[in-house]
Structures are given as structure tokens and as C-alpha cells.
Design a protein around this motif. Structure first.
Motif, PDB file in Angstrom:
ATOM      1  N   THR A  22      -0.494  -7.053  -7.990  1.00  0.00           N
ATOM      2  CA  THR A  22      -0.452  -8.433  -7.524  1.00  0.00           C
ATOM      3  C   THR A  22      -1.463  -8.664  -6.409  1.00  0.00           C
ATOM      4  O   THR A  22      -2.180  -9.666  -6.389  1.00  0.00           O
ATOM      5  CB  THR A  22       0.962  -8.780  -7.063  1.00  0.00           C
ATOM      6  OG1 THR A  22       1.856  -8.597  -8.170  1.00  0.00           O
ATOM      7  CG2 THR A  22       1.061 -10.207  -6.572  1.00  0.00           C
ATOM      8  N   THR A  23      -1.547  -7.731  -5.472  1.00  0.00           N
ATOM      9  CA  THR A  23      -2.485  -7.842  -4.358  1.00  0.00           C
ATOM     10  C   THR A  23      -3.910  -7.931  -4.891  1.00  0.00           C
ATOM     11  O   THR A  23      -4.717  -8.719  -4.412  1.00  0.00           O
ATOM     12  CB  THR A  23      -2.313  -6.627  -3.415  1.00  0.00           C
ATOM     13  OG1 THR A  23      -0.956  -6.584  -2.983  1.00  0.00           O
ATOM     14  CG2 THR A  23      -3.241  -6.691  -2.228  1.00  0.00           C
ATOM     15  N   LYS A  75      11.643  -4.371  -8.172  1.00  0.00           N
ATOM     16  CA  LYS A  75      10.341  -4.328  -7.500  1.00  0.00           C
ATOM     17  C   LYS A  75       9.809  -2.915  -7.646  1.00  0.00           C
ATOM     18  O   LYS A  75      10.540  -1.927  -7.469  1.00  0.00           O
ATOM     19  CB  LYS A  75      10.488  -4.700  -6.024  1.00  0.00           C
ATOM     20  CG  LYS A  75       9.196  -4.628  -5.214  1.00  0.00           C
ATOM     21  CD  LYS A  75       8.218  -5.748  -5.532  1.00  0.00           C
ATOM     22  CE  LYS A  75       6.889  -5.583  -4.817  1.00  0.00           C
ATOM     23  NZ  LYS A  75       5.922  -4.751  -5.540  1.00  0.00           N
ATOM     24  N   GLU A 129       8.584  -4.750   3.199  1.00  0.00           N
ATOM     25  CA  GLU A 129       7.416  -5.585   2.924  1.00  0.00           C
ATOM     26  C   GLU A 129       7.881  -6.931   2.370  1.00  0.00           C
ATOM     27  O   GLU A 129       8.984  -7.049   1.867  1.00  0.00           O
ATOM     28  CB  GLU A 129       6.533  -4.897   1.872  1.00  0.00           C
ATOM     29  CG  GLU A 129       6.132  -3.485   2.238  1.00  0.00           C
ATOM     30  CD  GLU A 129       4.644  -3.349   2.536  1.00  0.00           C
ATOM     31  OE1 GLU A 129       3.901  -4.280   2.225  1.00  0.00           O
ATOM     32  OE2 GLU A 129       4.251  -2.299   3.067  1.00  0.00           O
TER      33      GLU A 129
HETATM   34  N1  LIG Z   1      -4.327  -1.846   0.318  1.00  0.00           N
HETATM   35  C1  LIG Z   1      -3.111  -2.136   0.772  1.00  0.00           C
HETATM   36  N2  LIG Z   1      -2.783  -1.811   2.039  1.00  0.00           N
HETATM   37  C2  LIG Z   1      -1.535  -2.065   2.504  1.00  0.00           C
HETATM   38  N3  LIG Z   1      -0.544  -2.614   1.802  1.00  0.00           N
HETATM   39  C3  LIG Z   1      -0.801  -2.960   0.534  1.00  0.00           C
HETATM   40  C4  LIG Z   1      -2.095  -2.760  -0.056  1.00  0.00           C
HETATM   41  N4  LIG Z   1      -2.063  -3.209  -1.336  1.00  0.00           N
HETATM   42  C5  LIG Z   1      -0.805  -3.674  -1.538  1.00  0.00           C
HETATM   43  N5  LIG Z   1      -0.054  -3.541  -0.415  1.00  0.00           N
HETATM   44  C6  LIG Z   1       1.374  -3.848  -0.263  1.00  0.00           C
HETATM   45  O1  LIG Z   1       2.089  -2.858  -0.997  1.00  0.00           O
HETATM   46  C7  LIG Z   1       3.142  -3.468  -1.741  1.00  0.00           C
HETATM   47  C8  LIG Z   1       2.895  -3.238  -3.230  1.00  0.00           C
HETATM   48  O2  LIG Z   1       1.762  -3.971  -3.658  1.00  0.00           O
HETATM   49  P1  LIG Z   1       1.869  -5.007  -4.876  1.00  0.00           P
HETATM   50  O3  LIG Z   1       3.136  -5.759  -4.809  1.00  0.00           O
HETATM   51  O4  LIG Z   1       0.600  -5.760  -4.924  1.00  0.00           O
HETATM   52  O5  LIG Z   1       1.926  -3.957  -6.073  1.00  0.00           O
HETATM   53  P2  LIG Z   1       2.281  -4.255  -7.600  1.00  0.00           P
HETATM   54  O6  LIG Z   1       1.654  -3.179  -8.378  1.00  0.00           O
HETATM   55  O7  LIG Z   1       1.932  -5.648  -7.923  1.00  0.00           O
HETATM   56  O8  LIG Z   1       3.889  -4.083  -7.584  1.00  0.00           O
HETATM   57  P3  LIG Z   1       4.852  -4.358  -8.871  1.00  0.00           P
HETATM   58  O9  LIG Z   1       4.733  -3.089  -9.690  1.00  0.00           O
HETATM   59  O10 LIG Z   1       6.226  -4.541  -8.277  1.00  0.00           O
HETATM   60  O11 LIG Z   1       4.332  -5.568  -9.559  1.00  0.00           O
HETATM   61  C9  LIG Z   1       3.166  -4.933  -1.361  1.00  0.00           C
HETATM   62  O12 LIG Z   1       4.130  -5.104  -0.361  1.00  0.00           O
HETATM   63  C10 LIG Z   1       1.755  -5.190  -0.830  1.00  0.00           C
HETATM   64  O13 LIG Z   1       1.740  -6.183   0.145  1.00  0.00           O
END
Ligand SMILES: Nc1ncnc2c1ncn2[C@@H]1O[C@H](COP(=O)(O)OP(=O)(O)OP(=O)(O)O)[C@@H](O)[C@H]1O
Ligand SMILES: Nc1ncnc2c1ncn2[C@@H]1O[C@H](COP(=O)(O)OP(=O)(O)OP(=O)(O)O)[C@@H](O)[C@H]1O
Ligand SMILES: [Mg+2]
Ligand SMILES: [Mg+2]
Lengths: 254, 254
Positions: free
Chosen positions: A17-18, B11, B150
Motif C-alpha cells: 500500500t505504501t 492486516k 501503526e
Molecule cells: N519504508 C518504510 N519505513 C517505515 N515504515 C513503513 C515503510 N513502508 C511501510 N511502512 C509501514 O509498515 C506497515 C506495513 O506497510 P503497508 O501497509 O504498506 O504494507 P502492505 O504490504 O500493504 O500490508 P498488507 O499486506 O496488510 O496489505 C504500515 O504501517 C506502513 O506505514
């Protein structure tokens, strides 16, 4: 004709998502009209851009044929970026799609009508290899794989590559790998360096030059409903996603 | 009669597998015979304990009625702990279970035969609210919810609580919340503190006293196929999971 990029990895919490939000925002700043499709029932890409995940109509209703995709597109106030929001209704889609005709093709058909209006379409996927992710891979020109520099994240990569191969053979011959993006890289730990070295060894040529470091500004930005570029543009997180966007733009011809 | 605890949160990447493995190992060290059930097709709990995720028979075959559960139970060499390993076959179960009789009850029926042999049964769930997680919630006495400090992790909590309520009403009236476990807590960031405060405010009384800090030893241990208690018992990660196990043991009567 838009280039469609799916952001996928069944491993949870690796930065899908990030990456989807901040890559879309960086492409928008570079003057590329971008559509961000939130295809995860969690709705994190929707709320991370300041929108509500409780709207009447969302991508779920479009996928189930109850409305057109263009009727749910919203402009969240991010330069050059539109969004197809997601709601919790999407949780039901995995089971409901299981028994319908051309269940893998629904998203590709929907996006077909909108591709002319954008340079890029970025699809955020849930942490699974179910029908939602299969739909995204079927609709995509390429898949961008965020990968946390941790042991478990490495484990799932072979299975994800296998799934990409199967979707290419069965539904989407043009599907390629945009690249593997190292995320949450912490230069202070041996683990990050070891995982990065192992990846270079097994997947060399498929890894982005850009590496996204662990940066608290990236995890703070969603609580303000903004991509990090609009929360703290000078942060290393923001700068990394700008660098990623130029790598992605250099890959393709659009 | 074993107490069955499901480790669940849709999540991704919040520490479900890390909690399942290290809680099971800590209960084993405390003299409680514990069965760890890997109910995630990723197989991280299986490989995190040094076992292969490519065995002929796994939890998938037991769920589909092709073998008994006791025939797949393995002792991974962790004091007091047995494991039901998972393989990639389990990816197919979500869709295959969609159209079978009493699809939500399959795991509860399987575990029924083994409950007498253990004090605790700990189930690791995938990052979704599909039929695998529903099966685990139906089979469980309580659900332990790991929660990363988070923003996005907070967002999904209301929906998870709603799902727990629905499973309680429809399939498992005895289902309670074992507690919310704060994971990857980083005392240097405001975000961790703010999320913890917000949680105390909305869910007070349901949060474990024990907080698991971010600790690199926890993410290194899986690459050695060991729980952190057998990799670096003096680490803050290992000590936190020992503290969590005593909290869990004090909760119940076993
Ligand atoms: N480079 C980074 N540095 C610090 N924190 C990060 C970074 N990238 C993502 N995060 C944080 O880590 C967490 C996981 O990231 P994110 O939600 O984007 O992953 P995702 O793969 O989309 O998760 P899901 O599998 O639940 O969809 C979030 O709280 C996000 O804010
Ligand atoms: N307290 C901690 N400190 C540091 N790293 C941690 C901690 N807990 C878990 N990790 C690491 O963070 C990553 C995510 O944890 P884990 O895989 O246990 O989460 P999960 O919820 O099981 O993920 P999924 O949703 O994919 O099943 C793993 O690489 C793990 O080693
Ligand atoms: Mg996500
Ligand atoms: Mg896990």
C-alpha cells in the motif's frame, strides 16, 4: 493507452500500500495522469489518501456489475491522481466471484474503458493469491513486487513468481515483472544486507536500483491522509519514491 | 482438555507468526504441552521452526478429509511443542471449501480428536478473513490479536472485532478475546506511543500488559529455524514472549 502496474505480494506488511500510494503520487507530480485502484478490502490505499472506506459505491459494486468504474472514480486532491476507492464489501468478492463466468477477467474488462484517460494505472493488492490478486495480475501489463528485507518475505517469492507464470500462461501472455523493490531496508542490521545480497544473487536483473529505507515519516503520513510527498517531501522516504517513479518511467515508453 | 487460541489479524505483517511460534515455545518451556497449528498457506510457522513446507501430507490433506490430523503431527525438537505443518496446497482450500458442507467447522472437528493430549493449541492464521481464519475462530476458545503500533493496523481492528462477533453468534458462542498484543513497539517514535494511547482509550481492559518491542533477534531467529527462545534467550524479544506466556497461563485455568 495507460500502462497498468499491479503491486502484489501475498506476504503481509511488506509495503504494498505504501508503494502504491507514493508511486502514484510521484508519477502525478512528474506530470503523468495516474489512476490508483484500491483492490484490497482493508481499504488502506483509500484511507491513506484521506478518503472514507464507507462510501455507498466502490470497486466492489463495479466488479459485481452494479455500476460503471468511471462512476466511482474520485479525485482525492493529489496532483494528477484519481482513485477507485475500496470498502469492506470487497471482502465478500473472493467467495462471490468463485462461481461466476470469466471470474479472473472482471477487473481487466472494467479498466479497459478507462485506460485511454491515464498514463499509468496502479493497483494495490491484498496479502493473498486469491481471486482479487489474480484479477489484478490478469489486468496488469506488469507486476511490481515490494519485498521486505526479512527472512519470511524471501520465502514467498518463489511461489509468487510461480503464480505470475501461471497467470501469464492462462490469462495474460503480456504480463511481465516490473521489478522487485526492496522495502524497509535497515542498513544497521545484518539481516537486511544478507537478504539483499541473496536477492541480488537469485534475481539479479529484476531488482530496482532504488531501495526504500525504513523511514518513520512513511508510516506517519497515512494518519494525515496524505502521501509522504505531501507530508514531508524532504524525508528520505519521499525522495526514495520519487527515485522509484523515475525508474518506472524509464522502464516503459509512456 | 486443551485451551485453543487462534492468532488472527487480517492486516498483514503484524507479528501473527512470530507470536504463534514464540508463545508456543514459551508455553512448552513452562511445562505446558502445546500443539502449534500452521493454518497459513505461506507456511511461515512451519519453516520458522525448521521444518519443510513441502511435505507429502499437511493440514490441507487433513482438512479435506484425506488423512487424520494425528498422522501429520510432527515433533520439531522444541521442548513440549508439536506442530501440524502447512504446505502451499492450503492456498487451494479457500476456494475448495467454499462449496462443501459445514465448511466453517472442519478445523474444529479435526482438533476435537487431539484436544485431550495438550494443554494449549495455538493456531497461526493467514492475513485475511476468509474461510481459513473463520475455521480457526470457530475452533478456538479465544482469539489473540497481534497489533503493530501503526496507523493502518488500527484501522482493521473494528472490522476484526465485528468478524469475531459474527463467528460467536453463528458458529462458536464460547469465543472470547484473549487480548490485543502490541507488537514491534518502538519507544523512539511518537507513532508507537500515540497508537498505544489510542488503543488504551478504545479497548482498555482487552490489552495485554506485555508489549513486544521491535527487536532484530525476533526477525533473525526464523532464518535459523528456531523460536527466539532457542536462538537468543537473553534478548528482549525472548523475554517478552516468556512474559506473554505467563500472562496467557494466568488468564485461563489450565
Ligand atoms: N519504508 C518504510 N519505513 C517505515 N515504515 C513503513 C515503510 N513502508 C511501510 N511502512 C509501514 O509498515 C506497515 C506495513 O506497510 P503497508 O501497509 O504498506 O504494507 P502492505 O504490504 O500493504 O500490508 P498488507 O499486506 O496488510 O496489505 C504500515 O504501517 C506502513 O506505514
Ligand atoms: N517484535 C518484532 N521485532 C522485529 N521484527 C519482528 C517483530 N515481530 C515480527 N517481526 C518480523 O516482522 C515480519 C512480520 O512478522 P510476521 O511474519 O510474524 O507477521 P505476520 O502477521 O505473521 O505476517 P503475515 O500477515 O504475512 O502472516 C517478519 O519478518 C518478522 O520476523
Ligand atoms: Mg496493503
Ligand atoms: Mg504470518
Amino acid at each position: 493507452q495507460a500502462r497498468v502496474i499491479a503491486i502484489a505480494n501475498q506476504k503481509g506488511g511488506v509495503g504494498k500500500t505504501t508503494t502504491a500510494i507514493n508511486l502514484a503520487a510521484a508519477l502525478g507530480i512528474a506530470g503523468k495522469r495516474t489512476l490508483l485502484v484500491d483492490f484490497d478490502p482493508q481499504g488502506n490505499a483509500t484511507s491513506g489518501c484521506g478518503l472514507s472506506t464507507a462510501s455507498e459505491q466502490s470497486i466492489y459494486h463495479a466488479i459485481m456489475g452494479e455500476c460503471s468504474l468511471s462512476s466511482i472514480v474520485v479525485n482525492p486532491g493529489i496532483r494528477g491522481v484519481d482513485i477507485c476507492p475500496s470498502t469492506q464489501d470487497l471482502y465478500g468478492a473472493e467467495l462471490e466471484l468463485a462461481t461466476v463466468e470469466n471470474r479472473e477477467d472482471r477487473l481487466r474488462e472494467l479498466l479497459y474503458t478507462l485506460r485511454k484517460g491515464y498514463h499509468y494505472i496502479v493497483i494495490d493488492c491484498p496479502p493473498s493469491l486469491g481471486l482479487l490478486t489474480i484479477n489484478a495480475l490478469t489486468a496488469a501489463d506488469s507486476v511490481l513486487i515490494p519485498l521486505q528485507c526479512e527472512y519470511y518475505a524471501m520465502e514467498g517469492l518463489a511461489h509468487l513468481s510461480e503464480t505470475v507464470r501461471r497467470v501469464r500462461d492462462a490469462f495474460n501472455p503480456g504480463l511481465s515483472v516490473e521489478g522487485i523493490l526492496l522495502t524497509m531496508f535497515d542498513k544497521r542490521t545484518n539481516l537486511s544486507r544478507e537478504v539483499a545480497q541473496e536477492l541480488q544473487h537469485h534475481y539479479s536483473g529484476q531488482i530496482f536500483q532504488t531501495v526504500i529505507p525504513r523511514n518513520v515519516r512513511l508510516s506517519e503520513a497515512p494518519s494525515f491522509g496524505k502521501p509522504v510527498l505531501y507530508y514531508d517531501v524532504r524525508s528520505i522516504g519521499a525522495q526514495s519514491y520519487l527515485a522509484l517513479a523515475s525508474e518506472v518511467m524509464n522502464h516503459g515508453s509512456t
